[in-house]
Design an enzyme around this catalytic site. Structure first.
Site, mmCIF file in Angstrom:
data_model
loop_
_atom_site.group_PDB
_atom_site.id
_atom_site.type_symbol
_atom_site.label_atom_id
_atom_site.label_comp_id
_atom_site.label_asym_id
_atom_site.label_seq_id
_atom_site.Cartn_x
_atom_site.Cartn_y
_atom_site.Cartn_z
ATOM 1 C CD GLU A 193 22.009 1.076 -10.620
ATOM 2 O OE1 GLU A 193 21.649 0.946 -8.735
ATOM 3 O OE2 GLU A 193 21.357 1.398 -10.567
ATOM 4 C CD GLU A 243 17.501 2.931 -1.477
ATOM 5 O OE1 GLU A 243 18.241 2.700 -2.782
ATOM 6 O OE2 GLU A 243 17.162 1.004 -1.662
ATOM 7 C CG LEU A 244 16.309 7.523 -6.125
ATOM 8 C CD1 LEU A 244 16.731 8.921 -7.908
ATOM 9 C CD2 LEU A 244 15.105 6.717 -7.340
ATOM 10 N N PRO A 297 11.158 -2.095 -5.634
ATOM 11 C CG PRO A 297 13.007 -2.489 -4.842
ATOM 12 C CD PRO A 297 11.786 -2.105 -4.458
ATOM 13 C CG PHE A 326 20.104 -12.795 -19.605
ATOM 14 C CD1 PHE A 326 21.503 -13.747 -18.955
ATOM 15 C CD2 PHE A 326 19.962 -12.578 -21.068
ATOM 16 C CE1 PHE A 326 21.847 -14.679 -20.101
ATOM 17 C CE2 PHE A 326 21.052 -13.706 -21.803
ATOM 18 C CZ PHE A 326 22.130 -14.924 -21.069
ATOM 19 C CB CYS A 335 20.764 -0.176 -5.008
ATOM 20 S SG CYS A 335 19.915 0.118 -3.649
ATOM 21 C CE LYS A 341 4.352 -0.251 -10.166
ATOM 22 N NZ LYS A 341 4.262 -1.535 -10.361
ATOM 23 C CB THR A 342 3.986 -5.971 -6.197
ATOM 24 O OG1 THR A 342 2.955 -5.763 -7.413
ATOM 25 C CG2 THR A 342 4.104 -5.626 -4.878
ATOM 26 C CD GLU A 347 7.056 -3.741 -14.162
ATOM 27 O OE1 GLU A 347 7.909 -3.531 -15.057
ATOM 28 O OE2 GLU A 347 6.372 -3.753 -13.180
#
Length: 541
Positions: A439, A308-309, A207, A390, A342, A232-233, A235
């Site tokens: 969340e 891991e959420l 993330p 935001f 998180c 994978k990072t 974006e």
């Protein structure tokens, strides 16, 4: 070292506390004014300041495949933006399915034919230790990239997160030559042993809120156990992973062992999750996206998936609490990392006997939180990561007001440029309000009132999430009751956000599957094989 660095950040926060008169005086200097009982921010001074030029350049914007930086097969790029201004930092290669195929092929060849899983574990350990040394050497440049791309305070990145990254790799280096199976007694003349074998090619998706640390949480155990990786990072934050991956190759990591793909979830992420030649998936992100990743993994080759959420963690302040200390710790639990955590203590449950005092002091503490350019010394809160986050936060704030919660302070944009949000505190929050259920992932503290332990246990557990919880009490019996009753993966008692390398982290319920960090994380990247051979005329069984 990891726990010490987080403790330093919390100690710094607590040490900034002072008498109420000093807080109000400092609030005036920050441009805080009060209107109708709600603390408001005067952001004209902040808006007039020019952003500090980051003390680093962007060295890598391409994909890393088979040890080389390369363009995306399509030639496409995407913009990564400075959250302080919304302006361009760099154009980064946009990987898609074809690039994932190339990266997985490189990782597969490195695993099936390359030296990494065949190196003596002690040799893998030496390379990981050298990686950590190089990260230490480049601490300031890595921290600057992380702050520029993500918006978190530079002091947090440089003094906490980059040192913790290096500590995590030293921790996993220590495990590399200590992974072994067992000899198992059998009912008969057989020799039985178990082997712990690397699982193969690991697909990992990280993330944007802690790009470096999530890289370490996933890459560390996978490399220590002899696997190869396609990562994978996010974006929003592709830059720091590319930088540290280059350092890993400088340390001697063989080609193809660690491949980095920058790109978007529906294209690169989906291709990685559904790839038939990926043996294991690890994902950190939202619960909604986690469901998609789990489904793609199952529908392809039924690969195991670590998740891991999300979370909506309760922070419980009991009636015997020292209110000043509880306010400071609850503030840290929620506002750390711009609230983009998180496990943030985003449901602050306060006993009715101390509720009013707590709300008043929490309002004052939030009102004096220093918000501004994260490269500026002493800043506690930088911008949110991007315009989408935001706007999402401001939408939740409006929802809280519309539902009848009391807005004690904040509630608006900070400044006129970038993605800054005022530290916001709501009181009189009810369990059925969106700000108490969803969340938010932002600097919004929701303070709820409770009467007794049975009530707060029931309400704390009445959520689809189960990632973490905080308990603030001086009574060991109260603490023990809550520790065992709360259905979460981590309970912090009279502290919060301690992320030592050896402490496992993960959730119950819809906060995920499996554990990261510590000894438990190694099993995510190992297969257990039973080997049985007959014994001829054994002297003993």
């Amino acid at each position: 070292m990891a726990s010490r660095t987080v403790s330093w950040l919390l100690a710094r926060s607590i040490s900034s506390s002072g008498p109420r008169s000093a807080l109000l005086s400092r609030g005036k200097k920050l441009g805080l004014v009060s209107r109708g009982g709600i603390h408001r921010y005067n952001s004209t001074a902040a808006a007039a300041e020019e952003p500090i030029t980051p003390p680093v350049t962007v060295p890598h914007t391409q994909l890393l495949i088979n040890g080389k930086f390369v363009d995306a097969a399509s030639g496409r790029t995407f913009q990564t933006l400075d959250p302080r201004t919304g302006e361009l930092i760099a154009n980064v290669a946009e990987g898609d399915a074809e690039d994932v195929n190339r990266a997985v092929a490189a990782a597969r060849k490195a695993f099936d034919e390359g030296p990494w899983p065949r190196l003596p574990a002690f040799e893998r350990q030496k390379i990981l230790l050298k990686c950590a040394d190089l990260v230490d050497k480049h601490n300031d440049e890595i921290a600057a990239l992380e702050t520029w791309d993500n918006g978190k305070p530079y002091e947090q990145a440089a003094k906490v997160e980059v040192p913790m990254f290096a500590r995590l790799f030293r921790y996993y280096a220590g495990w590399a030559d200590k992974i072994h199976g067992l000899t198992v007694p059998a009912d008969g003349p057989y020799h039985v042993q178990t082997l712990h074998e690397p699982i193969g090619v690991a697909g990992q998706i990280i993330p944007w809120n802690f790009p470096l640390l999530m890289f370490a949480w996933k890459v560390g155990p996978a490399l220590a156990t002899g696997n190869t990786i396609v990562l994978k990072t996010a974006e929003q934050t592709p830059l720091s992973a590319l930088y540290v991956a280059r350092l890993f190759h400088e340390a001697g990591l063989p080609e193809g062992v660690l491949n980095i793909i920058s790109g978007f979830g529906p294209t690169a992420g989906a291709a990685l999750a559904s790839h038939m030649d990926v043996d294991k998936l690890a994902f950190t992100g939202s619960t909604e996206t986690g469901k998609i990743v789990l489904e793609l993994g199952a529908k392809s080759n039924l690969k195991p998936v670590t998740l891991e959420l999300g979370g909506k963690s309760p922070f419980i302040v009991c009636e015997d609490a020292d209110v000043d200390q509880a306010v400071e710790l609850a503030h840290f639990a929620l506002f750390f990392n711009q609230g983009q955590c998180c496990c943030a203590g985003s449901r602050t449950f306060v006993h009715e006997k101390v509720y009013d005092e707590f709300v008043e002091k929490a309002k004052v503490r939030a009102s004096r939180r220093s918000v501004g350019d994260p490269f500026k010394a002493g800043i506690e809160q930088g911008p949110q990561v991007d315009s989408e986050q935001f706007e999402k936060i401001l939408k939740y704030i409006r929802s809280g007001v519309e539902c009848g919660a009391t807005l004690e302070t904040g509630g608006e944009r900070f400044g006129s440029k970038g993605y800054y949000v005022q530290p916001t505190v709501f009181s009189n929050v009810k369990d059925d309000m969106l700000i108490a259920k969803d969340e938010i992932f932002g600097p919004v503290q929701s303070i709820l009132k409770f009467k007794d332990l049975n009530e707060v246990i029931k309400r704390s557990n009445a959520t689809r999430y189960g990632l973490a919880a905080g308990v603030f009490t001086q009574n060991i019996d109260t603490a023990n009751t809550l520790i065992r009753a709360l259905r979460v993966g981590t309970v912090w008692v009279n502290t919060f956000d301690i992320f030592d390398a050896a402490i496992p982290f993960g959730g119950y319920k819809m906060s995920g599957h499996g554990r990261e960090k510590g000894i438990y994380s190694l099993s995510n990247y190992l297969q257990v094989k039973a080997v049985v051979t007959p014994l001829k005329n054994p002297a003993w069984l």
